[in-house]
Design a protein around this motif. Structure first.
Motif, short mmCIF file in Angstrom:
data_model
loop_
_atom_site.label_atom_id
_atom_site.label_comp_id
_atom_site.label_asym_id
_atom_site.label_seq_id
_atom_site.Cartn_x
_atom_site.Cartn_y
_atom_site.Cartn_z
N SER A 147 -10.74 24.89 36.39
CA SER A 147 -11.91 25.10 35.53
C SER A 147 -13.14 24.93 36.39
CB SER A 147 -11.94 24.09 34.38
OG SER A 147 -10.91 24.35 33.47
N VAL A 155 -17.15 24.04 36.77
CA VAL A 155 -18.12 23.23 36.06
C VAL A 155 -19.54 23.53 36.56
CG1 VAL A 155 -18.87 20.88 35.50
CG2 VAL A 155 -16.44 21.40 35.69
N VAL A 177 -23.37 20.31 45.17
CA VAL A 177 -21.91 20.47 45.21
C VAL A 177 -21.31 20.11 46.58
CG1 VAL A 177 -21.92 22.23 43.41
CG2 VAL A 177 -22.03 22.93 45.79
N LEU A 181 -13.49 20.49 45.73
CA LEU A 181 -13.15 21.88 45.43
C LEU A 181 -14.35 22.56 44.79
CD1 LEU A 181 -9.66 22.16 43.68
CD2 LEU A 181 -10.41 23.33 45.76
N GLU A 229 -16.50 26.75 44.17
CA GLU A 229 -16.75 28.13 44.58
C GLU A 229 -18.05 28.60 43.95
OE1 GLU A 229 -13.18 30.57 44.40
OE2 GLU A 229 -14.46 32.34 44.35
N ASP A 230 -18.80 29.42 44.68
CA ASP A 230 -20.07 29.96 44.18
C ASP A 230 -20.98 28.87 43.61
OD1 ASP A 230 -19.06 32.40 44.81
OD2 ASP A 230 -18.38 32.85 42.77
N ASN A 231 -21.00 27.72 44.22
CA ASN A 231 -21.80 26.58 43.76
C ASN A 231 -21.35 26.00 42.42
OD1 ASN A 231 -23.32 26.48 46.06
ND2 ASN A 231 -24.96 27.76 45.23
N TYR A 232 -20.14 26.35 41.98
CA TYR A 232 -19.55 25.65 40.83
C TYR A 232 -18.71 24.51 41.38
CZ TYR A 232 -20.29 29.51 37.47
OH TYR A 232 -20.83 30.44 36.66
N PHE A 233 -18.57 23.43 40.61
CA PHE A 233 -17.53 22.45 40.90
C PHE A 233 -16.24 23.04 40.35
CE2 PHE A 233 -21.33 19.82 40.32
CZ PHE A 233 -21.26 18.94 41.39
N ALA A 234 -15.12 22.85 41.07
CA ALA A 234 -13.84 23.29 40.51
C ALA A 234 -12.98 22.06 40.27
CB ALA A 234 -13.15 24.25 41.46
N VAL A 235 -12.36 22.01 39.08
CA VAL A 235 -11.51 20.87 38.71
C VAL A 235 -10.19 21.42 38.18
CG1 VAL A 235 -13.49 19.41 38.13
CG2 VAL A 235 -12.42 20.79 36.34
N PRO A 236 -9.14 20.58 38.15
CA PRO A 236 -7.88 21.06 37.55
C PRO A 236 -8.16 21.57 36.13
CG PRO A 236 -7.57 18.92 38.58
CD PRO A 236 -9.03 19.21 38.65
N LYS A 237 -7.50 22.61 35.75
CA LYS A 237 -7.81 23.28 34.48
C LYS A 237 -7.77 22.33 33.29
CE LYS A 237 -7.85 27.80 32.94
NZ LYS A 237 -7.97 28.99 33.76
#
Lengths: 492, 95
Positions: free
Chosen positions: A158, A160, B77, B82, B84-92
């Motif tokens: 996901s 954020v 970030v 983790l 991408e594209d300046n998003y934080f990525a977390v387990p779904k």
């Protein structure tokens, strides 16, 4: 928290297999404060930026960052409180509401739990049919919004975005004073009108600037309150009504089937039109609130409240009363016009120096009708207030008939242009030249001797002659003049 | 005030602390010792003392509604494990 209803009458009832049921509804509405910067940081509160572009280290909960409150957000909360005729608490405190979620980087939300900035107030909800229901406000408090999670960008991650994190929200909590899906939707509509008039929230439900949690329970009329379920994040008036309808029926069916209602958080599925349990939220209910040690109590004096009060605009209820009093409108028409501040302003421009009732008719029936049909907002109207005013003026001074006015409106709507020029250029002016009208009347009478005989026996036939003369003159003859002349010529 | 094994399990869960079952009972004991120690403070009569909201006598500082921060997504970030594209990525996480 359990709130006590202030409602004394019995609302509309629902039929069940074992008799009548009363639905009891309370609402928590989250309204995003209109401000430039966030509640506790200097990052922008604007909607729709690149990911994490409107984020300060405070919003991202970096170690050592401290919150500093935005004075204007406090003012906006007080302004809203005054608009809700509520008690303003000159001393309030901030608490931490603790829970874990990826879009809440600090692991807690700064909110107001024990001592909110605004206390009890009231909203008058107008129902179709003229009934007005006072709905109690329990409290209004300031808190932070959370970030946003995107689940469709990656198969097992996901994403954020913290742009929303830390934006100021007002949570407006009603007493359980609502009794039907219609009342719940009407309450939300009125609340939205109030914050939009005040300029404290833009009320944009599509962008999530306003969203509602709806608490629903059912009981036998006059009986003790039933167990409630909370439906989270309902984001339109139509969905609020649909969620209440579904949830009330679900609870009645369970109780009548011998079951009991379990207190829980539910989600409204707008595609299926039903509510379902959010199991993951069940154990998260223990928020372990405690006073935020980073923030001192929020205190202000009477002078601050007085200054905000002095800046209040005319509110919907006051405007409605004025429209009825000064313009002689019916309460219903006034209610329709004041529902949106932009509509009310538009109407006032049309009505200024003109026949207000006629102006109201044209705004409500012709303009709103047409706007609805083409799904346009009043700001997008191709016919300006000045143009519509010009049409109303021309009807009032008999330059054009009401029927021709509709044609002029149509032309102004589709092709644009100044209505007075349209009338002039296309020769739509009402014929008031009695000689020309008399010629037309004589012609119709001469051509229809049989009808003349019939009309003498049955005077209501005169209407047919008026219609024929209007046709003959291309609708431009003054209908009243035609009517008088026809009656005279037929000897009626 | 004292806590039992179930309370310890619940609090650990709320705080996202992994606690093996055999550690719950000893932890309850430890916590109770601490709680009992703190409870000694109850011996002091504070009925005539105003609750303390801060160690300094000052009022809440406020800022004006001006945008002074943001526009540094890369820095925000930077430490994320983790993204991408300046998003934080977390387990779904899906409801």
């Amino acid at each position: 928290m359990t709130f006590v209803t202030t409602r004394t009458d019995t609302g509309p009832l629902l039929d069940g297999a074992t008799g009548k049921w009363e639905v009891v509804i309370g609402m928590e509405v989250h309204a995003q404060v209109l401000s430039k910067a966030k509640l506790f940081s200097g990052a922008s509160a604007e909607f729709g930026a690149e990911p994490n572009a409107h984020v300060s280290f405070v919003d991202a909960a970096m170690p050592g960052m401290l919150p500093v409150i935005n004075r204007y957000c406090v003012e906006q909360a007080v302004r809203t409180g005054l608009g809700l005729k509520a008690k303003i608490n000159k001393r309030s405190t901030f608490d931490r509401k603790n829970y874990f979620y990826p879009d809440l980087p600090a692991g807690y939300q700064i909110s107001q739990y024990k001592d909110p900035v605004v206390g009890e107030g009231v909203v008058i909800v107008d129902m179709p049919g003229g009934k007005s229901i006072p709905v109690g406000i329990e409290r209004l408090h300031l808190e932070q919004d959370a970030g946003k999670s995107l689940h469709d960008q990656h198969p097992d991650e996901s994403y954020v975005d913290l742009n929303r994190a830390g934006v100021a929200l007002m949570e407006i909590v009603s007493k359980p004073d609502l009794r039907s899906s219609e009342e719940a939707a009407a309450y939300l509509k009125k609340l939205r009108a109030i914050v939009r008039y005040l300029g404290t929230c833009d009320g944009n439900m599509d962008e999530g600037s306003m969203r509602a949690d709806v608490n629903v329970s059912v009981r036998k009329p006059g009986g003790p309150l039933g167990t409630r379920c909370e439906i989270k994040n309902v984001n339109s008036m139509r969905f609020v009504a649909a969620a209440v309808e579904y949830e009330a029926r679900r609870q009645i069916d369970i109780i009548e089937g011998g079951g009991t209602i379990k207190q829980e958080t539910r989600l409204f599925d707008s595609k299926k039109g039903e509510t379902r349990s959010m199991r993951s939220k069940e154990e998260a209910h223990d928020y372990r609130y405690f006073p935020d040690p980073d923030l001192l109590p929020l205190e202000f004096d009477d002078a601050f409240v007085a200054r905000v009060k002095a800046s209040l605009p005319e509110l919907p209820d006051d405007k409605k009363e004025r429209f009825v009093r000064d313009f002689g409108l019916s309460p219903y028409d006034a209610g329709v016009l004041i529902a949106e501040r932009e509509s009310a302003d538009f109407f006032e421009q049309v009505a200024k120096g003109r026949d207000a009732k006629l102006a109201a008719n044209w705004v409500i029936n012709e303009l709103f009708g047409r706007l609805n049909k083409e799904d346009k907002s009043i700001a997008e109207s191709p016919v300006s207030a000045a143009a519509l005013g010009s049409i109303v003026s021309m009807i009032s001074d008999n330059t054009i008939s009401g029927k021709i006015a509709k044609d002029v409106f149509e032309i102004a709507w589709t092709e644009g242009g100044d209505p007075a020029a349209i009338v002039e250029k296309r020769g739509l002016k009402q014929v008031t030249d009695m000689g020309a009208i008399e010629t037309a009347v004589d012609k119709v009478i001469a051509a229809n001797p049989q009808k003349v005989e019939q009309a003498k026996a049955k005077p209501s036939m005169a209407g047919w002659f008026v219609g024929q003369v209007m046709k003959e003159t291309g609708g431009k003859a003054n209908p009243q003049a035609v009517n008088e002349l026809v009656m005279k010529k037929l000897g009626l | 005030m004292s806590v039992d094994k179930d309370t310890v399990r619940r609090v650990a869960r709320l705080a996202r602390l992994a606690f093996p079952e055999e550690r719950l009972e000893p932890m309850a004991k430890e916590l109770n010792t601490i709680l009992a120690w703190v409870e000694q403070l109850n011996e002091v009569d504070t009925s005539k003392v105003e609750p303390m909201t801060s160690v300094v006598t000052m009022s809440l500082k406020m800022r004006d509604d001006v945008v002074t921060d943001g526009a540094r997504a890369e820095a925000v970030v930077q430490n994320a494990p983790l993204g991408e594209d300046n998003y934080f990525a977390v387990p779904k996480v899906v409801e």
